[in-house]
Scaffold this motif. Structure first.
Motif, PDB file in Angstrom:
ATOM      1  N   TRP A 170      -4.032   5.908   2.342  1.00 50.45           N
ATOM      2  CA  TRP A 170      -3.165   7.060   2.896  1.00 50.45           C
ATOM      3  C   TRP A 170      -3.967   6.929   4.377  1.00 50.45           C
ATOM      4  O   TRP A 170      -5.123   7.596   4.635  1.00 50.45           O
ATOM      5  CB  TRP A 170      -3.381   8.347   2.352  1.00 50.45           C
ATOM      6  N   VAL A 188      -5.316   5.435  -3.948  1.00 50.11           N
ATOM      7  CA  VAL A 188      -4.153   5.131  -3.029  1.00 50.11           C
ATOM      8  C   VAL A 188      -4.874   4.964  -1.698  1.00 50.11           C
ATOM      9  O   VAL A 188      -5.850   5.536  -1.039  1.00 50.11           O
ATOM     10  CB  VAL A 188      -3.182   6.278  -3.118  1.00 50.11           C
ATOM     11  N   ARG A 192       1.004   3.862  -3.185  1.00 52.83           N
ATOM     12  CA  ARG A 192       0.859   5.294  -3.139  1.00 52.83           C
ATOM     13  C   ARG A 192       1.886   6.273  -3.585  1.00 52.83           C
ATOM     14  O   ARG A 192       1.774   7.128  -4.083  1.00 52.83           O
ATOM     15  CB  ARG A 192       0.429   5.657  -1.357  1.00 52.83           C
ATOM     16  N   SER A 216       1.583   0.935 -11.063  1.00 46.25           N
ATOM     17  CA  SER A 216       1.140   2.030 -10.867  1.00 46.25           C
ATOM     18  C   SER A 216       0.211   2.817 -11.927  1.00 46.25           C
ATOM     19  O   SER A 216      -0.604   3.564 -11.618  1.00 46.25           O
ATOM     20  CB  SER A 216       2.306   3.017 -10.431  1.00 46.25           C
ATOM     21  N   ARG A 251       2.026   6.045  -7.253  1.00 52.80           N
ATOM     22  CA  ARG A 251       1.094   6.824  -7.953  1.00 52.80           C
ATOM     23  C   ARG A 251       1.241   8.310  -7.682  1.00 52.80           C
ATOM     24  O   ARG A 251       0.711   9.043  -8.662  1.00 52.80           O
ATOM     25  CB  ARG A 251      -0.103   6.129  -7.852  1.00 52.80           C
ATOM     26  N   SER A 252       1.731   8.709  -6.525  1.00 53.56           N
ATOM     27  CA  SER A 252       1.800  10.185  -6.334  1.00 53.56           C
ATOM     28  C   SER A 252       2.756  10.703  -7.231  1.00 53.56           C
ATOM     29  O   SER A 252       2.649  11.901  -7.806  1.00 53.56           O
ATOM     30  CB  SER A 252       2.212  10.389  -4.852  1.00 53.56           C
ATOM     31  N   ASP A 307       0.819  -1.113  -0.171  1.00 50.06           N
ATOM     32  CA  ASP A 307      -0.020  -0.032  -0.140  1.00 50.06           C
ATOM     33  C   ASP A 307       0.901   1.283  -0.081  1.00 50.06           C
ATOM     34  O   ASP A 307       0.523   2.221  -0.728  1.00 50.06           O
ATOM     35  CB  ASP A 307      -1.010   0.044   1.296  1.00 50.06           C
TER      36      ASP A 307
END
Length: 390
Positions: free
Chosen positions: A372, A370, A277, A364, A280-281, A273
């Protein structure tokens, strides 16, 4: 078909090797830049803003390191929580009792200004900050006693609008010790992520983004960049803030002061995870650059070339050269610049880490959600929106 695959993997391997050589050059350039730079005494008063939520591993040790600054100017530490009932509030009260001489304030940030609770809190904390120079960093960051001195010094040059800092990830033990997943993430920060930052700095003639490990700026540059309010919907607020300050005509300086962030004892799910994240960020923040990131995984491509070639001798020669270059980057940046002794301990994990890195890069592109802090968000053009449960 086999010949085509062999040609493609060989080309990707050669491109990856070229990247590794560029990363070595970039690391050398960064080291030379700071060796020849004269230290200019500059110690204006500073407000340190630390948004917190819950209690993280080594968080209190990070708080203590900020209180122990050997800084010639005045400084204050402003903590921000969404609710005074947050467990972190008790830790901050404990900090006040341990360091009564250090100006420490706790701000309850009751307004909800946007999807990013962190940035929403920062907007409200900034209103309470006393000084013109602001330093923002994450709750788990640990720093040296000379942190403020080194981070603030570049502001002696009026062209500098932001200073950010390289960092390493400190893997911490859980109930069953340090997990292999946390070792992989720590290794990736020092030997993959930070070489990428140094390479971007070299290719772009300076940084055009910030790192959440440290975002130091003065209020004038922050104001000209539009302030913090426009960032309340962004996931990578650190990247976006540095980008906006650079666009406002200021320099973003990567200082030589290395800080530590905490890498918890991840299981596979937590590692997946967090890395997804992160991937992809980055994909959403640096679209064109991220597409090219795939070629940087030279070691996996070299392994695939060995397989595609039927384990021809020349492919093993190429793999050996790539492995030498990859280890050189890891040692030059991870050990030489970051002083991360974990790199030597976990160097044997490099091929595994790079294989995982390639997997995350590919995956991704398969979605835009995502996870968070326990909540699921949809990511689009850097902005986040909560995903409603079915």
């Amino acid at each position: 078909m086999a010949t085509a695959i062999e040609a493609i993997t060989t080309l990707l391997t050669l491109c990856g090797l070229a990247y590794l050589l560029l990363a070595l050059w970039s690391a050398r350039d960064f080291g030379r830049h700071w060796r020849r730079r004269d230290a200019v005494p500059y110690t204006p008063d500073v407000s340190i803003l630390k948004p917190v939520k819950g209690v993280d591993p080594r968080m209190y040790a990070g708080f203590v390191s900020h209180c122990q600054q050997q800084y010639a100017g005045a400084f204050e530490i402003v903590f921000g929580v969404s609710s005074i009932a947050d467990p972190a509030a008790a830790e901050i009260e404990r900090l006040r009792e341990e360091f009564p001489e250090c100006p420490i304030r706790l701000v309850e940030c009751s307004e909800h200004l946007g999807t990013s609770g962190k940035v929403s809190n920062l907007v409200q904390m900034l209103r309470e900050a006393r000084y013109a120079h602001i330093v923002i960093n994450d709750s788990d960051i640990c720093v040296s006693p000379h942190y403020l001195t080194h981070v603030i010094a570049p502001f002696a040059d009026a062209r500098v609008g932001m200073v950010t800092a390289p960092y390493l990830g400190r893997a911490v033990p859980g109930p069953n010790g340090i997990t292999g997943w946390s070792k992989l993430e720590s290794l990736g920060i020092s030997t993959d992520f930070m070489p990428g930052v140094l390479t971007a700095r070299k290719l772009e003639g300076g940084l055009r983004f910030g790192l959440g490990s440290t975002l130091a700026m003065d209020r004038t540059a922050l104001s000209k960049a539009g302030g913090l309010e426009p960032l309340v919907e962004f996931l990578a607020d650190d990247y976006e803030l540095g980008k906006r300050i650079a666009a406002a005509g200021y320099r973003v300086e990567l200082c030589a002061e290395v800080v530590e962030t905490t890498v918890p004892a991840y299981d596979l799910r937590g590692y997946w995870d967090h890395q997804l994240r992160w991937s992809r960020s980055t994909r959403d923040s640096r679209k064109l650059g991220y597409v090219g990131l795939g070629i940087t995984y030279a070691l996996p491509w070299a392994m695939m070339t060995c397989i595609a070639s039927g384990f021809e001798l020349w492919s093993f020669t190429l793999l050996s050269i790539v492995l030498l270059a990859r280890v050189s980057v890891a040692l030059t940046v991870g050990v030489g610049i970051l002083r991360d002794e974990q790199v030597l301990r976990d160097l044997w994990l490099l091929p595994i880490r790079d294989l995982w890195g390639l997997v995350f890069w590919i995956w991704s592109f398969a979605g835009d959600t995502v996870l968070w802090r326990g909540e699921r968000f949809r990511l689009q053009d850097g902005r986040i929106a909560r995903v409603q449960s079915a």
